[in-house]
Write a protein that holds these residues in place. Structure first.
Motif, PDB file in Angstrom:
ATOM      1  N   ILE A  70      27.592  15.938  -1.777  1.00 51.92           N
ATOM      2  CA  ILE A  70      29.025  15.622  -1.364  1.00 51.92           C
ATOM      3  C   ILE A  70      29.837  15.281  -2.670  1.00 51.92           C
ATOM      4  CG2 ILE A  70      30.344  14.187   0.266  1.00 51.92           C
ATOM      5  CD1 ILE A  70      28.685  16.089   1.671  1.00 51.92           C
ATOM      6  N   VAL A  71      31.185  15.920  -2.477  1.00 50.50           N
ATOM      7  CA  VAL A  71      32.203  15.438  -3.630  1.00 50.50           C
ATOM      8  C   VAL A  71      33.499  15.451  -2.898  1.00 50.50           C
ATOM      9  CG1 VAL A  71      30.837  16.662  -5.477  1.00 50.50           C
ATOM     10  CG2 VAL A  71      32.413  18.005  -4.094  1.00 50.50           C
ATOM     11  N   THR A  72      34.388  14.791  -3.257  1.00 51.65           N
ATOM     12  CA  THR A  72      35.473  14.333  -2.557  1.00 51.65           C
ATOM     13  C   THR A  72      36.541  15.373  -3.386  1.00 51.65           C
ATOM     14  OG1 THR A  72      34.998  12.338  -2.256  1.00 51.65           O
ATOM     15  CG2 THR A  72      37.320  12.680  -2.088  1.00 51.65           C
ATOM     16  N   ALA A  73      37.211  15.855  -2.327  1.00 51.06           N
ATOM     17  CA  ALA A  73      38.285  17.050  -3.306  1.00 51.06           C
ATOM     18  C   ALA A  73      39.551  17.215  -2.225  1.00 51.06           C
ATOM     19  CB  ALA A  73      37.746  18.235  -3.405  1.00 51.06           C
ATOM     20  N   ASP A  74      40.784  17.317  -2.536  1.00 48.46           N
ATOM     21  CA  ASP A  74      42.040  17.745  -1.895  1.00 48.46           C
ATOM     22  C   ASP A  74      42.571  18.759  -2.450  1.00 48.46           C
ATOM     23  OD1 ASP A  74      44.341  17.922  -0.573  1.00 48.46           O
ATOM     24  OD2 ASP A  74      44.903  15.685  -0.839  1.00 48.46           O
ATOM     25  N   ILE A  75      42.285  20.054  -2.083  1.00 45.47           N
ATOM     26  CA  ILE A  75      42.604  21.310  -2.462  1.00 45.47           C
ATOM     27  C   ILE A  75      44.399  21.215  -2.558  1.00 45.47           C
ATOM     28  CG2 ILE A  75      40.654  22.215  -1.964  1.00 45.47           C
ATOM     29  CD1 ILE A  75      42.249  24.224   0.060  1.00 45.47           C
ATOM     30  N   THR A  76      44.920  20.440  -1.922  1.00 47.67           N
ATOM     31  CA  THR A  76      46.355  20.455  -1.664  1.00 47.67           C
ATOM     32  C   THR A  76      46.887  19.951  -3.205  1.00 47.67           C
ATOM     33  OG1 THR A  76      46.886  18.442  -0.912  1.00 47.67           O
ATOM     34  CG2 THR A  76      46.707  20.330   0.659  1.00 47.67           C
ATOM     35  N   ARG A  77      46.097  19.617  -4.030  1.00 46.55           N
ATOM     36  CA  ARG A  77      46.437  18.976  -5.488  1.00 46.55           C
ATOM     37  C   ARG A  77      45.579  19.604  -6.451  1.00 46.55           C
ATOM     38  NH1 ARG A  77      47.164  12.260  -4.295  1.00 46.55           N
ATOM     39  NH2 ARG A  77      48.745  12.755  -2.620  1.00 46.55           N
ATOM     40  N   PRO A  78      46.095  19.630  -7.747  1.00 46.96           N
ATOM     41  CA  PRO A  78      45.047  20.286  -8.862  1.00 46.96           C
ATOM     42  C   PRO A  78      43.670  19.676  -8.879  1.00 46.96           C
ATOM     43  CG  PRO A  78      47.243  19.897  -9.711  1.00 46.96           C
ATOM     44  CD  PRO A  78      47.311  19.282  -8.173  1.00 46.96           C
ATOM     45  N   LEU A  79      42.620  20.248  -8.904  1.00 45.74           N
ATOM     46  CA  LEU A  79      41.152  19.979  -8.785  1.00 45.74           C
ATOM     47  C   LEU A  79      40.847  19.418 -10.330  1.00 45.74           C
ATOM     48  CD1 LEU A  79      40.208  22.640  -6.366  1.00 45.74           C
ATOM     49  CD2 LEU A  79      40.595  20.171  -5.848  1.00 45.74           C
ATOM     50  N   VAL A  80      40.174  18.556 -10.279  1.00 41.72           N
ATOM     51  CA  VAL A  80      39.705  18.054 -11.508  1.00 41.72           C
ATOM     52  C   VAL A  80      38.134  16.924 -11.258  1.00 41.72           C
ATOM     53  CG1 VAL A  80      41.596  17.512 -12.766  1.00 41.72           C
ATOM     54  CG2 VAL A  80      40.809  15.797 -11.435  1.00 41.72           C
ATOM     55  N   GLY A  81      37.237  16.970 -12.175  1.00 43.02           N
ATOM     56  CA  GLY A  81      36.273  16.324 -11.890  1.00 43.02           C
ATOM     57  C   GLY A  81      34.976  16.689 -11.075  1.00 43.02           C
ATOM     58  N   LEU A  82      35.097  18.035 -10.854  1.00 45.71           N
ATOM     59  CA  LEU A  82      34.076  18.408  -9.740  1.00 45.71           C
ATOM     60  C   LEU A  82      32.951  19.228 -10.680  1.00 45.71           C
ATOM     61  CD1 LEU A  82      36.461  20.579  -7.330  1.00 45.71           C
ATOM     62  CD2 LEU A  82      35.311  18.256  -7.182  1.00 45.71           C
ATOM     63  N   PRO A  83      31.677  19.293 -10.238  1.00 49.46           N
ATOM     64  CA  PRO A  83      30.750  19.882 -10.901  1.00 49.46           C
ATOM     65  C   PRO A  83      30.802  21.261 -11.335  1.00 49.46           C
ATOM     66  CG  PRO A  83      29.892  19.566  -8.519  1.00 49.46           C
ATOM     67  CD  PRO A  83      31.433  18.944  -8.819  1.00 49.46           C
ATOM     68  N   GLU A  84      30.179  21.718 -12.386  1.00 48.13           N
ATOM     69  CA  GLU A  84      30.125  22.905 -12.739  1.00 48.13           C
ATOM     70  C   GLU A  84      29.074  23.832 -11.639  1.00 48.13           C
ATOM     71  OE1 GLU A  84      29.205  24.011 -16.666  1.00 48.13           O
ATOM     72  OE2 GLU A  84      31.127  22.819 -17.440  1.00 48.13           O
ATOM     73  N   VAL A  85      29.555  25.047 -11.278  1.00 45.82           N
ATOM     74  CA  VAL A  85      28.894  25.957 -10.229  1.00 45.82           C
ATOM     75  C   VAL A  85      28.838  27.185 -10.750  1.00 45.82           C
ATOM     76  CG1 VAL A  85      29.087  24.103  -8.468  1.00 45.82           C
ATOM     77  CG2 VAL A  85      30.984  26.224  -8.945  1.00 45.82           C
ATOM     78  N   ARG A  86      28.059  28.141 -10.152  1.00 41.12           N
ATOM     79  CA  ARG A  86      27.946  29.421 -10.586  1.00 41.12           C
ATOM     80  C   ARG A  86      28.732  30.072  -9.342  1.00 41.12           C
ATOM     81  NH1 ARG A  86      22.408  32.280  -9.226  1.00 41.12           N
ATOM     82  NH2 ARG A  86      22.967  31.373  -7.247  1.00 41.12           N
ATOM     83  N   ASP A  87      28.877  29.675  -8.087  1.00 36.95           N
ATOM     84  CA  ASP A  87      29.663  30.502  -7.022  1.00 36.95           C
ATOM     85  C   ASP A  87      30.616  29.586  -6.497  1.00 36.95           C
ATOM     86  OD1 ASP A  87      28.052  32.847  -7.632  1.00 36.95           O
ATOM     87  OD2 ASP A  87      26.504  31.700  -6.177  1.00 36.95           O
ATOM     88  N   VAL A  88      31.817  30.013  -6.284  1.00 37.92           N
ATOM     89  CA  VAL A  88      32.834  29.079  -5.575  1.00 37.92           C
ATOM     90  C   VAL A  88      33.263  29.852  -4.250  1.00 37.92           C
ATOM     91  CG1 VAL A  88      35.124  28.095  -5.688  1.00 37.92           C
ATOM     92  CG2 VAL A  88      33.572  28.468  -7.755  1.00 37.92           C
ATOM     93  N   TYR A  89      33.150  29.058  -3.100  1.00 36.18           N
ATOM     94  CA  TYR A  89      33.756  29.588  -1.747  1.00 36.18           C
ATOM     95  C   TYR A  89      34.807  28.724  -1.322  1.00 36.18           C
ATOM     96  CZ  TYR A  89      29.054  32.036  -1.392  1.00 36.18           C
ATOM     97  OH  TYR A  89      28.005  32.721  -1.343  1.00 36.18           O
ATOM     98  N   ASN A  90      35.847  29.399  -1.057  1.00 30.12           N
ATOM     99  CA  ASN A  90      37.117  28.812  -0.438  1.00 30.12           C
ATOM    100  C   ASN A  90      37.175  28.927   1.015  1.00 30.12           C
ATOM    101  OD1 ASN A  90      39.242  27.407   0.122  1.00 30.12           O
ATOM    102  ND2 ASN A  90      40.718  28.788  -0.712  1.00 30.12           N
ATOM    103  N   ALA A  91      36.439  27.987   1.861  1.00 26.52           N
ATOM    104  CA  ALA A  91      36.664  28.252   3.294  1.00 26.52           C
ATOM    105  C   ALA A  91      37.597  27.249   3.856  1.00 26.52           C
ATOM    106  CB  ALA A  91      35.184  27.950   3.842  1.00 26.52           C
ATOM    107  N   ALA A  92      38.329  26.812   3.160  1.00 28.42           N
ATOM    108  CA  ALA A  92      39.402  25.730   3.408  1.00 28.42           C
ATOM    109  C   ALA A  92      40.348  26.558   4.135  1.00 28.42           C
ATOM    110  CB  ALA A  92      39.600  24.775   2.494  1.00 28.42           C
ATOM    111  N   GLY A  93      41.111  26.106   4.909  1.00 27.92           N
ATOM    112  CA  GLY A  93      42.247  26.645   5.667  1.00 27.92           C
ATOM    113  C   GLY A  93      42.771  25.787   6.710  1.00 27.92           C
ATOM    114  N   ARG A  94      44.029  26.144   6.982  1.00 33.99           N
ATOM    115  CA  ARG A  94      44.735  25.213   8.077  1.00 33.99           C
ATOM    116  C   ARG A  94      44.882  26.203   9.294  1.00 33.99           C
ATOM    117  NH1 ARG A  94      45.765  22.161  11.399  1.00 33.99           N
ATOM    118  NH2 ARG A  94      47.457  20.362  11.309  1.00 33.99           N
ATOM    119  N   PHE A  95      44.002  26.327  10.227  1.00 36.05           N
ATOM    120  CA  PHE A  95      43.972  27.204  11.217  1.00 36.05           C
ATOM    121  C   PHE A  95      44.575  26.450  12.651  1.00 36.05           C
ATOM    122  CE2 PHE A  95      41.218  30.088  14.238  1.00 36.05           C
ATOM    123  CZ  PHE A  95      42.512  30.705  14.731  1.00 36.05           C
ATOM    124  N   ALA A  96      45.984  26.742  12.884  1.00 41.40           N
ATOM    125  CA  ALA A  96      46.438  26.033  14.123  1.00 41.40           C
ATOM    126  C   ALA A  96      47.776  26.737  14.194  1.00 41.40           C
ATOM    127  CB  ALA A  96      46.676  24.613  13.819  1.00 41.40           C
TER     128      ALA A  96
END
Length: 561
Positions: A52-78
């Motif tokens: 589990i990592v803490t992240a707020d994508i509405t701001r520039p992202l830093v300090g996250l682990p290196e990964v091979r694949d990135v999925y952006n499933a974040a969205g404001r659906f309303a």
């Protein structure tokens, strides 16, 4: 880590994390608050590979682990969002994820989840015409494509239609809720309106396969065989035992009418379209990877059961498994095990099968607990209740204890007399025909209009039980068309049949146990064991489930059940 999922607590994101973990991947779940871990545990997912990592994508992202694949499933659906609120996640957030992904030295793929209408709304995000949600999804789609090209980020965009499954309570679910509660007099759109769906299980399996495939392709993921909206609603109406609307209201007319008259959010109207979508690449991809969609009609029926069980997002599902089954020719809401239950539980008035949830959690074996015909979530049937009960019991291969409460004691008695070889024992909980009438309570429930207006709090006070999930569930059902009227009629019949039920009791040949509360004792002597629970009233299975379970265990031990 193998992958990171942004929006990991959302409907799609959490299911994607579960799919990746099940495949043995090490997954970083980017969240603001960790509601994901309890959900994964409740689904039986091994979380050994989860970070589990803490992240707020509405701001520039830093300090996250290196990964091979990135999925952006974040969205404001309303719907009804402000432009700034919608853009913060759907545009700025999407770009922030892309910018961060571009810094990863071993990036294999960025998978961005967009929306299926981006191909039908033009190339300009018109916020005034489309509304903030759809316009921001279009703007985000265009911005991500352009920026990924500039930064040479290996990108795949997945454009799903309405994703259905347990936990999805928005979008098309609002139409189903109106149908279920008798508040859908006409269908929005026309006879050719196409609202395609895709199941959550299929979609996350599709997403999980994308990174290993060649980059550069984008996919519209939806079921082309989804029935047109009138047929879709008709299919669900038949499955749930409610009446489908026969009229349609064109979207153009809905746009001109005041929302207070239509009840339709203006932002949803652009989805009422006959448009079709470019799904050839997604179908070819699925064929190559061995993915197969479940039949759309079957998926919709299963989803309808999920929606009803969760009260369209207002409650947690009670007993499980659950769903609609055809019994005596009509849809019946059935929970539990249909073939090998150790106890069959029949509820009384004005409740439904959820009244047994506290007790069922304390019983050692599987249970079968339906809503009686015409009550709770079950459709009315023209067949007598005795024929309905015989049909319900037809698939049962065990000899369960038949446990009935209050109103249901009559049908249970008749079944026990007619089919003693099918059950091991008969347990009557608060058999009203042997107890003193409750004039005030009966007056409260004999009038259907009074029942329809019952809030959960008033219902709890009238029944003398704590307000809880079972009472809320019953109150919801009483507000549905016809349920209160049928409950009032059933109560009048029960009051009139007291003598007949008493005479029938002496004809039962299987072991019989009676369970009552000390505040609602028997007023007639019987030659059967009677367990009286101190402090309980007419609903001991709700107020004293441990004691009721203890007595049922004693019955099972005595009968070898």
């Amino acid at each position: 880590m193998d992958a990171i999922v942004f929006g990991a607590t959302g409907f799609i994101g959490r299911a994607l994390v579960a799919e990746l973990l099940t495949r043995g991947q090490r997954v970083a779940a980017a969240v603001r608050n960790d509601t994901l871990t309890p959900w994964l545990t409740s689904q039986g997912v091994d979380i050994g590979g989860l970070c589990i990592v803490t992240a707020d994508i509405t701001r520039p992202l830093v300090g996250l682990p290196e990964v091979r694949d990135v999925y952006n499933a974040a969205g404001r659906f309303a719907f009804g969002l402000g432009e700034q609120e919608a853009r913060a996640t759907n545009v700025t957030g999407a770009l922030n994820v892309l910018e961060w992904a571009a810094t990863l030295p071993g990036l294999r793929r960025l998978v961005h989840i967009s929306g299926y209408r981006v191909s039908a709304t033009g190339s300009h995000p018109d916020y005034a015409r489309l509304g903030a949600y759809e316009a921001s999804k279009l703007e985000g789609d265009l911005a991500v494509r352009a920026r990924a090209d500039t930064l040479s980020v290996p990108l795949t965009i997945a454009n799903p239609s309405t994703v259905i499954g347990a936990g999805q309570h928005i979008g098309l679910a609002a139409l189903v809720e109106g149908l279920w509660n008798g508040r859908l007099p006409a269908l929005p759109g026309g006879p050719d309106t196409f609202l395609p769906v895709v199941t959550i299980d299929y979609f996350v399996r599709f997403l999980a396969e994308i990174p290993a495939s060649p980059a550069g392709e984008h996919y519209w993921v939806l079921d082309d065989t989804t029935p047109l909206l009138p047929e879709l609603i008709g299919t669900l109406a038949d499955h749930m035992g409610v009446r489908a609307p026969r009229r349609t209201v064109p979207a153009g007319l809905l746009r001109r009418l005041p929302r207070r008259l239509t009840g339709a959010d203006p932002e949803t109207l652009s989805f009422l379209s006959a448009d079709r979508y470019p799904t050839a690449s997604a179908r070819a991809f699925a064929s190559r990877t061995g993915l197969e969609m479940p039949p759309a009609a079957d998926a919709l029926r299963a989803w309808a059961g999920d929606l009803v069980a969760a009260r369209f997002g207002a409650a947690s599902p009670g007993l499980s498994p659950y769903g609609f089954h055809v019994v005596s020719g009509r849809p019946t809401w059935v929970t539990g095990e249909r073939q090998s239950p150790t106890h069959v539980l029949l509820h009384g008035l004005p409740m439904n099968a959820d009244v047994w949830a506290p007790l069922a959690a304390r019983l050692p074996g599987p249970i079968l607990a339906p809503d009686l015909p015409g009550l709770g979530r079950s459709a009315a049937t023209p067949q007598p209740v005795d024929a309905w009960l015989a049909d319900l019991m037809r698939p049962v291969q065990t000899r369960p204890a038949l446990v009935a409460h209050s109103l249901a004691c009559g049908p249970a008695l008749r079944f026990a007399v007619d089919h003693p070889d099918r059950i091991s024992s008969l347990v009557l909980v608060s058999p009203a025909f042997l107890q003193a009438p409750a004039p005030r309570l009966e007056r409260s429930f004999l009038a259907a209009p009074l029942m329809r207006r019952m809030t959960a709090a008033r219902l709890a006070r009238a029944l003398g039980v704590p307000e809880g999930p079972a009472v809320h569930s019953a109150a919801e059902d009483l507000r549905r068309p016809g349920v209160a009227r049928r409950a009032a009629r059933a109560l009048r019949t029960t009051v009139a049949d007291r003598r007949q039920a008493r005479e029938l009791l002496d004809r039962v040949s299987v072991p019989v146990q009676l369970i009552v509360g000390s505040a609602d004792p028997l007023v007639e002597a019987v030659d059967f064991p009677v367990a009286e629970i101190t402090g309980a009233g007419h609903y001991p299975q709700l107020t004293h489930p441990s004691q009721v379970a203890h007595h049922l265990g004693a019955v099972s031990a005595a009968t070898g059940g």
